[in-house]
Design a protein around this motif. Structure first.
Motif, PDB file in Angstrom:
ATOM      1  N   ARG A  23      59.785   4.275  10.205  1.00 47.17           N
ATOM      2  CA  ARG A  23      59.005   5.343   9.549  1.00 47.17           C
ATOM      3  C   ARG A  23      58.036   5.933  10.557  1.00 47.17           C
ATOM      4  O   ARG A  23      57.242   5.221  11.168  1.00 47.17           O
ATOM      5  CB  ARG A  23      58.240   4.770   8.350  1.00 47.17           C
ATOM      6  CG  ARG A  23      57.393   5.793   7.596  1.00 47.17           C
ATOM      7  CD  ARG A  23      56.780   5.158   6.359  1.00 47.17           C
ATOM      8  NE  ARG A  23      55.890   4.066   6.708  1.00 47.17           N
ATOM      9  CZ  ARG A  23      54.575   4.212   6.941  1.00 47.17           C
ATOM     10  NH1 ARG A  23      54.022   5.409   6.893  1.00 47.17           N
ATOM     11  NH2 ARG A  23      53.835   3.153   7.231  1.00 47.17           N
ATOM     12  N   ILE A  24      58.095   7.246  10.746  1.00 47.10           N
ATOM     13  CA  ILE A  24      57.260   7.904  11.744  1.00 47.10           C
ATOM     14  C   ILE A  24      55.810   7.987  11.259  1.00 47.10           C
ATOM     15  O   ILE A  24      55.524   8.516  10.185  1.00 47.10           O
ATOM     16  CB  ILE A  24      57.802   9.308  12.062  1.00 47.10           C
ATOM     17  CG1 ILE A  24      59.174   9.185  12.744  1.00 47.10           C
ATOM     18  CG2 ILE A  24      56.836  10.071  12.976  1.00 47.10           C
ATOM     19  CD1 ILE A  24      59.850  10.507  13.019  1.00 47.10           C
ATOM     20  N   LEU A  25      54.894   7.473  12.078  1.00 52.59           N
ATOM     21  CA  LEU A  25      53.471   7.495  11.767  1.00 52.59           C
ATOM     22  C   LEU A  25      52.775   8.705  12.381  1.00 52.59           C
ATOM     23  O   LEU A  25      51.847   9.253  11.795  1.00 52.59           O
ATOM     24  CB  LEU A  25      52.801   6.207  12.272  1.00 52.59           C
ATOM     25  CG  LEU A  25      53.360   4.882  11.760  1.00 52.59           C
ATOM     26  CD1 LEU A  25      52.598   3.717  12.393  1.00 52.59           C
ATOM     27  CD2 LEU A  25      53.282   4.823  10.243  1.00 52.59           C
ATOM     28  N   ALA A  26      53.194   9.102  13.568  1.00 54.48           N
ATOM     29  CA  ALA A  26      52.617  10.264  14.256  1.00 54.48           C
ATOM     30  C   ALA A  26      53.661  10.823  15.200  1.00 54.48           C
ATOM     31  O   ALA A  26      54.421  10.068  15.810  1.00 54.48           O
ATOM     32  CB  ALA A  26      51.359   9.874  15.024  1.00 54.48           C
ATOM     33  N   ASP A  27      53.686  12.149  15.320  1.00 54.75           N
ATOM     34  CA  ASP A  27      54.747  12.809  16.088  1.00 54.75           C
ATOM     35  C   ASP A  27      54.179  14.070  16.718  1.00 54.75           C
ATOM     36  O   ASP A  27      53.553  14.888  16.035  1.00 54.75           O
ATOM     37  CB  ASP A  27      55.907  13.142  15.143  1.00 54.75           C
ATOM     38  CG  ASP A  27      57.077  13.804  15.859  1.00 54.75           C
ATOM     39  OD1 ASP A  27      57.253  13.547  17.053  1.00 54.75           O
ATOM     40  OD2 ASP A  27      57.802  14.573  15.205  1.00 54.75           O
ATOM     41  N   ARG A  28      54.370  14.227  18.022  1.00 53.62           N
ATOM     42  CA  ARG A  28      53.876  15.406  18.715  1.00 53.62           C
ATOM     43  C   ARG A  28      54.956  15.950  19.640  1.00 53.62           C
ATOM     44  O   ARG A  28      55.669  15.184  20.300  1.00 53.62           O
ATOM     45  CB  ARG A  28      52.622  15.091  19.539  1.00 53.62           C
ATOM     46  CG  ARG A  28      51.425  14.630  18.718  1.00 53.62           C
ATOM     47  CD  ARG A  28      50.848  15.755  17.879  1.00 53.62           C
ATOM     48  NE  ARG A  28      49.620  15.362  17.216  1.00 53.62           N
ATOM     49  CZ  ARG A  28      49.546  14.738  16.040  1.00 53.62           C
ATOM     50  NH1 ARG A  28      50.670  14.430  15.402  1.00 53.62           N
ATOM     51  NH2 ARG A  28      48.385  14.416  15.511  1.00 53.62           N
ATOM     52  N   VAL A  29      55.074  17.280  19.700  1.00 54.13           N
ATOM     53  CA  VAL A  29      56.035  17.947  20.580  1.00 54.13           C
ATOM     54  C   VAL A  29      55.329  19.048  21.355  1.00 54.13           C
ATOM     55  O   VAL A  29      54.601  19.860  20.763  1.00 54.13           O
ATOM     56  CB  VAL A  29      57.206  18.552  19.779  1.00 54.13           C
ATOM     57  CG1 VAL A  29      58.161  19.293  20.721  1.00 54.13           C
ATOM     58  CG2 VAL A  29      57.952  17.480  18.993  1.00 54.13           C
ATOM     59  N   CYS A  30      55.529  19.079  22.665  1.00 53.85           N
ATOM     60  CA  CYS A  30      55.057  20.182  23.502  1.00 53.85           C
ATOM     61  C   CYS A  30      56.290  20.979  23.912  1.00 53.85           C
ATOM     62  O   CYS A  30      57.103  20.509  24.710  1.00 53.85           O
ATOM     63  CB  CYS A  30      54.323  19.657  24.731  1.00 53.85           C
ATOM     64  SG  CYS A  30      53.872  20.964  25.906  1.00 53.85           S
TER      65      CYS A  30
END
Length: 231
Positions: A23-30
């Motif tokens: 389960r994804i808790l935090a996700d960031r994309v540049c």
């Protein structure tokens, strides 16, 4: 319960995510191209801060192992190795083409007449060359990973047997050469799509040697000399 920090730096985009038991808790994309050297560490901190944890609260670090951008892979590997060593946690690595296939919605087409018969991930390797392999609709790789110069005859055997899904940042540039024969999806390998693969590796105990792990470059790095006159 296992927390795994996933880092993807192999292609144009940069992404980091933290997941707990899938389960994804935090996700960031540049999405800004080629920012791995400058922004990988800050993005890792941002993800950890967003989840309210530190690296030592994680159970493993997973890095996308390649093939892909030489510089991007170096940055990702060195960052992941440093985090794993510093926190005393295992290092995991997953293939970048596997990540692309996972992001394509795999398993796809299984049991459906309108689904693809094959999935072909394509990472741009400049000009008409791509890093690629052939996968079944359920995500099993059936050919070696290679650097392939795309021609009109490429993947003819698969195209003759059914619909082929070409996915990756090298897919669209090959569409015209392949005569538009297939499904073409422009996509980047992303950290969020590493999560199922990372947990599978973690549960199987497939840990990398932090001291000696090297990315799968596939091709040797070739340095170029700038044509600009400095003096």
């Amino acid at each position: 319960m296992a927390k795994i920090l996933c880092i993807e730096t192999s292609a144009s985009a940069l992404s980091v995510c933290l997941a707990e038991d899938g389960r994804i808790l935090a996700d960031r994309v540049c999405a800004e191209p080629r920012q791995q050297a400058a922004l990988t560490a800050p993005l890792v901190k941002e993800v950890l801060d967003a989840a309210g944890v530190t690296v030592k609260d994680c159970d493993a670090v997973c890095v996308s192992a390649g093939p892909g951008s030489y510089t991007g892979l170096r940055v990702g590997a060195s960052t992941a190795k440093g985090l794993a060593f510093g926190a005393g946690i295992p290092l995991l690595a997953v293939g970048t083409l596997d990540v692309l296939v996972q992001g394509a919605g795999c398993p796809v087409g299984t049991g459906h007449d309108d689904g693809p018969s094959f999935i072909v991930p394509m990472l741009d390797a400049r000009r008409m060359e791509v890093y690629t392999a052939v996968y079944t609709p359920d995500g099993k790789r059936i050919t070696p990973v290679e650097a392939h110069v795309v021609t009109a005859d490429s993947f003819a055997a698969q195209r003759a047997r059914g619909k082929v899904l070409f996915v990756g940042d090298g897919a669209l540039k090959c569409k015209e050469v392949l005569g538009g024969d297939g499904l073409f999806v422009d996509a980047q390998p992303l950290a969020r799509n590493m999560v199922p693969l990372a947990f599978e590796a973690f549960q199987a105990g497939k840990f990398e040697d932090v001291a000696y792990f090297e990315p799968f470059y596939l091709k040797d790095f070739v340095a170029t000399v700038s044509k600009k006159q400095l003096w």
